[in-house]
Design an enzyme around this catalytic site. Structure first.
Site, short mmCIF file in Angstrom:
data_model
loop_
_atom_site.label_atom_id
_atom_site.label_comp_id
_atom_site.label_asym_id
_atom_site.label_seq_id
_atom_site.Cartn_x
_atom_site.Cartn_y
_atom_site.Cartn_z
N GLU A 144 0.88 -1.16 0.00
CA GLU A 144 0.00 0.00 0.00
C GLU A 144 0.92 1.22 0.00
O GLU A 144 1.80 1.30 0.86
CB GLU A 144 -0.75 -0.03 1.32
CG GLU A 144 -2.21 0.19 1.24
CD GLU A 144 -2.80 0.13 2.63
OE1 GLU A 144 -3.37 1.14 3.05
OE2 GLU A 144 -2.69 -0.92 3.29
N ARG A 198 5.14 -13.37 9.44
CA ARG A 198 5.80 -12.06 9.32
C ARG A 198 7.19 -12.10 9.92
O ARG A 198 7.49 -12.93 10.78
CB ARG A 198 5.00 -10.99 10.08
CG ARG A 198 3.68 -10.66 9.48
CD ARG A 198 2.89 -9.76 10.42
NE ARG A 198 3.37 -8.39 10.42
CZ ARG A 198 2.87 -7.44 9.63
NH1 ARG A 198 1.88 -7.72 8.79
NH2 ARG A 198 3.33 -6.22 9.69
N LYS A 252 4.23 3.06 11.31
CA LYS A 252 4.39 4.35 10.64
C LYS A 252 4.14 5.51 11.59
O LYS A 252 4.86 6.49 11.60
CB LYS A 252 3.36 4.47 9.51
CG LYS A 252 3.60 3.46 8.43
CD LYS A 252 2.45 3.41 7.44
CE LYS A 252 2.69 2.22 6.53
NZ LYS A 252 1.64 1.22 6.56
#
Ligand code: ATP
Ligand code: MG
Length: 796
Positions: free
Chosen positions: A251, A480, A490
């Site tokens: 994204e 992950r 972020k």
């Protein structure tokens, strides 16, 4: 606290040791002899343990142990082999002396790479006929024989294999069909056969990598994933020609981080391994969060990691097709326009008023609208009749299913926001759940690889493809990669940047890929590291120090060395004239012939590290320069010994006067230190404006768990800047020819070629100091260095 704990034996080790009471007792007795009870490092602990084991298992009478313990503690005895020799000596001798012990156990004997190579070459020469006949089959035998040579008794075991491999290659050339091992391990997948050729030395079984083992090794073959409508598979195979097609779908709403490098390697790497292709697809269905710098950075990072997208696409490229399929979904009775509020939708999906799940689920009144009404409403959504939140298109799935992914997911919402690529054309945008599977299908993705939090999405993914009658790609989920001791979110990084705790999103202390690159970590080191971790379905949590130690290992083999002084102090040699110059030659990396040698003039003035001198003579562990201890300078023939110091009015030392001990036979100093000469002839030293030494950004392993927030966990020493560092003049040569890559690294599986003009490829090892590279802010007149990693793990 037990004596074993006190000396730092780990819990598991203690368990193992205490199983054997005899050895445990002996070990405790030996530890009692450690001078001053000083701490032991891991190797020393292991050596004392081996010594105890030898005594218990082999000694027939009492053994004098103190001298051996002392020699382990002071680092004279470094290997098990030496300890065993020491044991043999002390258990047989009537009187033990340090001299005899030293000679029996090879203390101070240095057998270097050159010695090993010389012997290997001699051996190969002497046995050439049989080696040429039996070829590579003979290698294990050669290794065993050479290791047994008395001259090589004390050589480090790890030296042998690379040297033998290299020398054998010179004689036999690369492996060929003569070297095929008859018994080929059965390979699980037929289509691996084609790759085996490409990915291995001729004839070998496929090299074990993350692509042959574990999650990726077990994936289905192209064409084997089941379809609700088998005829779609035929079309799919026709379109792809049967090759693997994957995608990396970020994204574009932030910078990539270390975790993404795993996703990049999984997707691009898997396709590459199978001679397939991989798309870079920007999943840009959320225009509000997207920005141009993210698109650019993501492409840059993929390229930096050595991958080339087959095509760069955008989910928004397919907005028209997606819209058509949304209408198709409505027409087949599986989509409806819902006017419930977000709150009402939650409630109908069983979220209770207190926010907890598990309540009763129910259909809302819009669920049974007619197809015509839904179509009309959906077109009204498209045409701007509704404001955000007033209408959504929902999938009519199965409210009785146990999976939340089947509870009438939202397919389209009104955003009424301009999109970076489609402008103001659309007022409605598809969701991830609607877009991802369908675009995968449009692009004929054979393996849609994502992380395990999408596990439940697999059902809705397949459901939607089937409803609108398109090829159903196979979504498969892997674990992950997380790194502990830092933050990746972020929002949290943004705060660090905005409040100036760091220099920006690419601050070398962060773990965004931009930061890791700026810091000087080679992309090949990241890929090799991820490969060693392997891919499974569980999350991999890695400590920052483990990542760093992998980088260190990679750099160890692939960087030239220079002498640099972080915090310099000037040294004047009183008994040498101003025009004295003795040129010494130093290899850029011992054992790496292709790097060659450099020269450095030894003159009557030079710099050493302030910490390499001590005015005090008390510390017996301090092996460098003191008023009564001379010191060696790397590669300079004679030692220097202390004469006097000059101090400023605050008592700080400004200059050290020494004598060059060239009136005597060369003495062997206790240690050698790095030095940087003052010389007009070669324009030395080069001054470094800023040397930025980084430490971990946070103090704890889990900064986010800090009771007052992660910002309170910041390590005040995370960046230490030196403004007076000096470096030898060969620095320029190193920079101009960067990156320096050893042939063996170039040949390695995960090596990535880098942009020669980038600053971060100018890596070198500052001897005894650390690995460094140029920072992006560095210029010709203002050199700025970043420390990539220290030479040793300081936390151990
Ligand atoms: P984050 O929330 O950390 O920013 P994300 O999942 O939102 O990550 P995307 O841009 O959606 O980031 O990720 C692109 C791809 O990278 C996805 O397939 C995602 O599963 C994968 N990915 C993201 N984080 C990791 C990670 N830590 N380890 C492995 N793969 C990851
Ligand atoms: Mg995301």
């Amino acid at each position: 606290m037990s004596i074993l704990e006190k000396f730092g034996y780990e819990e598991a080790k203690i368990k193992e040791i205490t199983k054997n009471q005899k050895i445990c007792g002996e070990l405790e007795a030996l530890l009692g002899q450690v001078p001053g009870g000083s701490a032991l490092d891991k190797t020393q602990r292991a050596l004392v343990h081996s010594f105890a084991t030898l005594i218990v298992k082999k000694a027939s009478k009492e053994v004098p142990t103190a001298l051996v313990v002392e020699n382990i503690v002071n680092g004279n005895l470094k290997t098990n082999l030496q300890v065993e020799a020491a044991f043999n000596y002390v258990s047989g001798a009537s009187e033990v002396t340090q001299e005899a012990l030293a000679s029996e156990a090879g203390i101070g004997v240095h057998v270097g790479e050159e010695d090993v190579r010389r012997k290997v070459v001699e051996y190969i020469e002497a046995n050439k006929a049989s080696i040429e006949e039996q070829r590579y089959k003979l290698v294990p035998g050669i290794m065993a024989d050479v290791k047994k040579l008395p001259e090589l008794k004390w050589a480090e075991p790890r030296l042998f294999k690379p040297i033998i491999d290299e020398e054998i290659l010179k004689v036999l050339g690369p492996k060929d069909e003569r070297d095929v091992v008859k018994k080929q391990p059965k390979s699980k997948k037929k289509n691996d056969a084609a790759n085996a050729k490409k990915n291995t030395d001729a004839g070998d079984a496929p090299k074990r990598t993350m692509f042959t083992e574990g999650f990726l090794g077990d994936l289905h073959k192209v064409g084997e994933n089941p379809q609700a409508y088998p005829e779609l598979m035929a079309e799919h195979l026709k379109a792809t020609g049967g090759k693997v097609q994957t995608r990396f779908p970020p994204e574009p709403n932030g910078y990539l981080h270390i975790g993404h490098s795993k996703a990049i390697m999984v997707n691009f790497g898997y396709a590459k391994y199978h001679n397939g292709v991989c798309y870079l697809r920007f999943d840009d269905t959320n225009p509000e969060a997207e920005a141009p710098e993210y698109f650019e950075s993501i492409q840059r990072m993929v390229a930096w990691l050595g991958f080339k997208p087959w095509k760069v696409t955008y989910s928004s490229d397919y907005f028209d097709e997606l819209y058509q399929l949304a209408e198709a979904l409505i027409k087949c009775g599986k989509g409806y326009v819902c006017h419930c509020t977000a709150e009402e939708i939650k409630r109908s999906r069983g979220i209770k008023e207190d926010g907890t799940p598990g309540g009763e689920r129910h259909a809302c009144k819009h669920r049974d609208q007619s197809v015509e009404q839904n179509l009309e409403e959906f077109r009204a959504m498209r045409d701007g009749k509704y404001k955000p939140g007033e209408a959504t298109l929902r999938m009519k799935q199965d409210l009785t299913s146990p999976s939340p992914q089947m509870w009438d997911l939202i397919a389209y919402r009104v955003l009424n926001a301009p999109h970076p690529r489609t402008g103001t054309k659309w007022k409605i945008y598809p969701t991830y759940d609607f877009t991802h599977c369908l675009v995968d299908s449009f692009e004929n993705i054979t393996h849609s690889l994502c992380t395990t939090e999408f596990y439940l999405s697999r059902e809705s993914y397949e459901w939607l493809c089937d409803q609108v009658h398109v090829f159903r790609p196979a979504q498969r989920e892997y674990g992950r990669l997380n790194i502990t001791g830092t933050v990746l979110s972020k929002r949290k990084i943004a705060k660090l940047v905005d409040e100036h705790f760091v220099r920006g999103w690419d601050d070398p202390r962060l773990f965004t890929l931009e930061a890791i690159r700026r810091r000087g970590v080679p992309p090949g080191a990241i890929l090799s590291f991820i490969n060693t971790l392997g891919v499974t379905t569980s999350t991999t949590n890695i400590q920052v120090v483990r990542f760093e130690s992998a980088i260190r290992k990679y750099l160890e083999d692939s960087t030239p060395r220079l002498m640099m002084i972080l915090d310099p102090i000037e040294v004047v040699v009183d008994n040498l004239e101003d025009d004295f110059e003795e040129v010494v030659s130093i290899p850029y990396r011992a054992g790496t012939k292709e790097f060659g040698d450099r020269t450095v003039p030894f003159t009557n003035k030079f710099y050493i590290e302030r910490s390499d001198f001590s005015e005090s003579t008390e510390d017996k562990e301090f092996f460098r320069l003191t008023p009564n201890q001379s010191v060696g300078l790397i590669k300079v023939p004679y030692t220097v010994s202390f004469k006097s110091v000059e101090k400023d009015s605050d008592g700080n030392i400004t200059k050290i006067h020494v004598k060059y001990d060239n009136d005597d036979k060369p003495k062997k100093p206790r240690t050698y230190i790095q030095w940087v000469p003052v010389s007009k002839k070669v324009d030395s030293p080069i001054r470094i404006s800023e040397t930025r030494v980084y430490n971990q950004l946070f103090k704890s392993e889990n900064p986010s768990a800090h009771p007052d927030g992660y910002l309170k966990d910041i390590n005040p020493e995370s960046e230490v800047v030196f403004k007076n560092s000096v470096i030898e003049h060969n620095f320029h040569h190193v920079i101009e020819n960067s990156p320096w890559v050893v042939d063996s690294v170039k040949k390695s599986e995960f090596y990535v070629e880098e942009d020669k003009d980038s600053k971060e490829v100018c890596r070198f090892q500052a001897m005894r100091v650390g690995y460094f590279t140029l920072d992006k802010e560095s210029t010709k007149d203002k050199i700025v260095l970043n420390r990539i990693v220290s030479l040793k793990d300081s936390t151990k």
